[in-house]
Design an enzyme around this catalytic site. Sequence first.
Site, PDB file in Angstrom:
ATOM      1  N   GLN A 187       0.832  -1.202   0.000  1.00 38.94           N
ATOM      2  CA  GLN A 187       0.000   0.000   0.000  1.00 38.94           C
ATOM      3  C   GLN A 187       0.869   1.255   0.000  1.00 38.94           C
ATOM      4  O   GLN A 187       0.585   2.234  -0.699  1.00 38.94           O
ATOM      5  CB  GLN A 187      -0.920   0.000   1.227  1.00 38.94           C
ATOM      6  CG  GLN A 187      -1.994   1.080   1.211  1.00 38.94           C
ATOM      7  CD  GLN A 187      -3.060   0.852   0.153  1.00 38.94           C
ATOM      8  OE1 GLN A 187      -3.186  -0.245  -0.380  1.00 38.94           O
ATOM      9  NE2 GLN A 187      -3.821   1.882  -0.163  1.00 38.94           N
ATOM     10  N   SER A 222      -6.629   1.083   4.402  1.00 39.49           N
ATOM     11  CA  SER A 222      -7.147   0.552   3.135  1.00 39.49           C
ATOM     12  C   SER A 222      -7.931  -0.734   3.377  1.00 39.49           C
ATOM     13  O   SER A 222      -7.512  -1.600   4.138  1.00 39.49           O
ATOM     14  CB  SER A 222      -5.994   0.255   2.175  1.00 39.49           C
ATOM     15  OG  SER A 222      -6.459  -0.464   1.053  1.00 39.49           O
ATOM     16  N   HIS A 224      -8.158  -3.079   1.423  1.00 39.05           N
ATOM     17  CA  HIS A 224      -7.403  -4.205   0.881  1.00 39.05           C
ATOM     18  C   HIS A 224      -6.574  -4.897   1.968  1.00 39.05           C
ATOM     19  O   HIS A 224      -6.171  -6.047   1.784  1.00 39.05           O
ATOM     20  CB  HIS A 224      -6.502  -3.740  -0.261  1.00 39.05           C
ATOM     21  CG  HIS A 224      -7.247  -3.475  -1.534  1.00 39.05           C
ATOM     22  ND1 HIS A 224      -7.699  -4.489  -2.354  1.00 39.05           N
ATOM     23  CD2 HIS A 224      -7.644  -2.320  -2.121  1.00 39.05           C
ATOM     24  CE1 HIS A 224      -8.321  -3.972  -3.398  1.00 39.05           C
ATOM     25  NE2 HIS A 224      -8.313  -2.652  -3.287  1.00 39.05           N
ATOM     26  N   ASP A 231     -10.553  -5.862  -6.418  1.00 41.62           N
ATOM     27  CA  ASP A 231     -10.779  -5.060  -7.621  1.00 41.62           C
ATOM     28  C   ASP A 231     -11.047  -6.036  -8.765  1.00 41.62           C
ATOM     29  O   ASP A 231     -10.200  -6.872  -9.089  1.00 41.62           O
ATOM     30  CB  ASP A 231      -9.558  -4.197  -7.933  1.00 41.62           C
ATOM     31  CG  ASP A 231      -9.356  -3.102  -6.898  1.00 41.62           C
ATOM     32  OD1 ASP A 231     -10.307  -2.801  -6.174  1.00 41.62           O
ATOM     33  OD2 ASP A 231      -8.237  -2.567  -6.819  1.00 41.62           O
ATOM     34  N   GLU A 279     -15.417   4.274  -7.612  1.00 40.87           N
ATOM     35  CA  GLU A 279     -14.577   3.214  -8.172  1.00 40.87           C
ATOM     36  C   GLU A 279     -15.490   2.064  -8.592  1.00 40.87           C
ATOM     37  O   GLU A 279     -15.972   1.303  -7.747  1.00 40.87           O
ATOM     38  CB  GLU A 279     -13.543   2.728  -7.147  1.00 40.87           C
ATOM     39  CG  GLU A 279     -12.475   3.766  -6.833  1.00 40.87           C
ATOM     40  CD  GLU A 279     -11.354   3.209  -5.963  1.00 40.87           C
ATOM     41  OE1 GLU A 279     -11.479   2.053  -5.497  1.00 40.87           O
ATOM     42  OE2 GLU A 279     -10.366   3.927  -5.750  1.00 40.87           O
ATOM     43  N   HIS A 282     -14.202  -1.685  -7.466  1.00 45.51           N
ATOM     44  CA  HIS A 282     -13.860  -2.073  -6.089  1.00 45.51           C
ATOM     45  C   HIS A 282     -15.080  -2.679  -5.388  1.00 45.51           C
ATOM     46  O   HIS A 282     -16.051  -1.981  -5.102  1.00 45.51           O
ATOM     47  CB  HIS A 282     -13.356  -0.844  -5.323  1.00 45.51           C
ATOM     48  CG  HIS A 282     -12.876  -1.161  -3.936  1.00 45.51           C
ATOM     49  ND1 HIS A 282     -11.540  -1.162  -3.596  1.00 45.51           N
ATOM     50  CD2 HIS A 282     -13.546  -1.496  -2.802  1.00 45.51           C
ATOM     51  CE1 HIS A 282     -11.418  -1.467  -2.311  1.00 45.51           C
ATOM     52  NE2 HIS A 282     -12.625  -1.678  -1.813  1.00 45.51           N
TER      53      HIS A 282
END
Length: 321
Positions: A187, A222, A224, A231, A279, A282
């Site tokens: 990240q 994040s 993630h 994604d 987004e 995502h």
Amino acid sequence: MKSDGRYWGSVRFYKHFILFITASLILLPTVGLIFMLTQYGKLKRNSDNKANEQQLCISQLEEKLALYEEQWEDRDTYIFEETRESEQVQETTEEQEIAEQAITEPVTTEDDVLLIPFAVDPGEIKYTLVNDSNPLPQCYPMTLVETRNGKMVHKEIRASLEQMIDDAKEEGFEIIICSAYRDYKKQAELVDKSIRKYLKAGYDYEEAFFKTRCYLEMVGRSEHHTGLAVDLVGIDYQALDEGQANTPESIWLHEHASEYGFILRYPDNKEDITGIMYESWHFRYVGEEAAIFMKENQLCLEEFLDLASRQDEKQTENAEK
């Protein structure tokens, strides 16, 4: 003996010729060396000037990213700017009160009639909220598994994720996972790369930082990091840009992802709540019930958890009466 007056071919001619050759062999390398030294000096000065300019340009960046280097060394010693004191999120803390005030429209006037028809336990993994105001809890249970295409995800989502991709393929849509779990180092590298890109384009550091912040969360903040976010893109169009929303695969996902427990995490009309620009690629796992409910009522994760919290408080108040 008298000289015959000739110069060409005479002893004097050869003497002069030898002197000329000798002088040339000495002077030409000397002159060439002086010339090369002069040119080298100019090139070095220019190189030093450019290096200084580049160093000036990125000095602020290096200061801002210095903290990330500590995070890379040992995840367990990473100190969050906004720490959490326990496994369970304490919703009465000052930090969360500020986060709630920052939500301009957490829930509409339909609060009084909109009810979640199933139990919501904020402590469940699938409801973990990670954003700018809520860094990843230090006690977050990380159990990663590998998907068929080699991406790492939380074990909670692999079966649903791969089933969704398989079903889409049967209908003629080939979807791939282009990004899944990210550690802190990855990240930080993405943030660094984005900031440098904007600096190179002519933005100052502050502008580059906030442009990056519109699309990338900082380290520790994040989704993630949780392994619950992925994604997803079509195999024929893998760019993460505005055009992604118009691909057949993206349209299919927006229509069917909730059936597999996934939500579009950053919708195009919720930027003021999520803090992240739209987004289309995502997706975040929250479970089938929650995903369908959120899609039907056009709620983002922050709004859903806020509604669940208010509903729980109201039920507690009613029980006490």
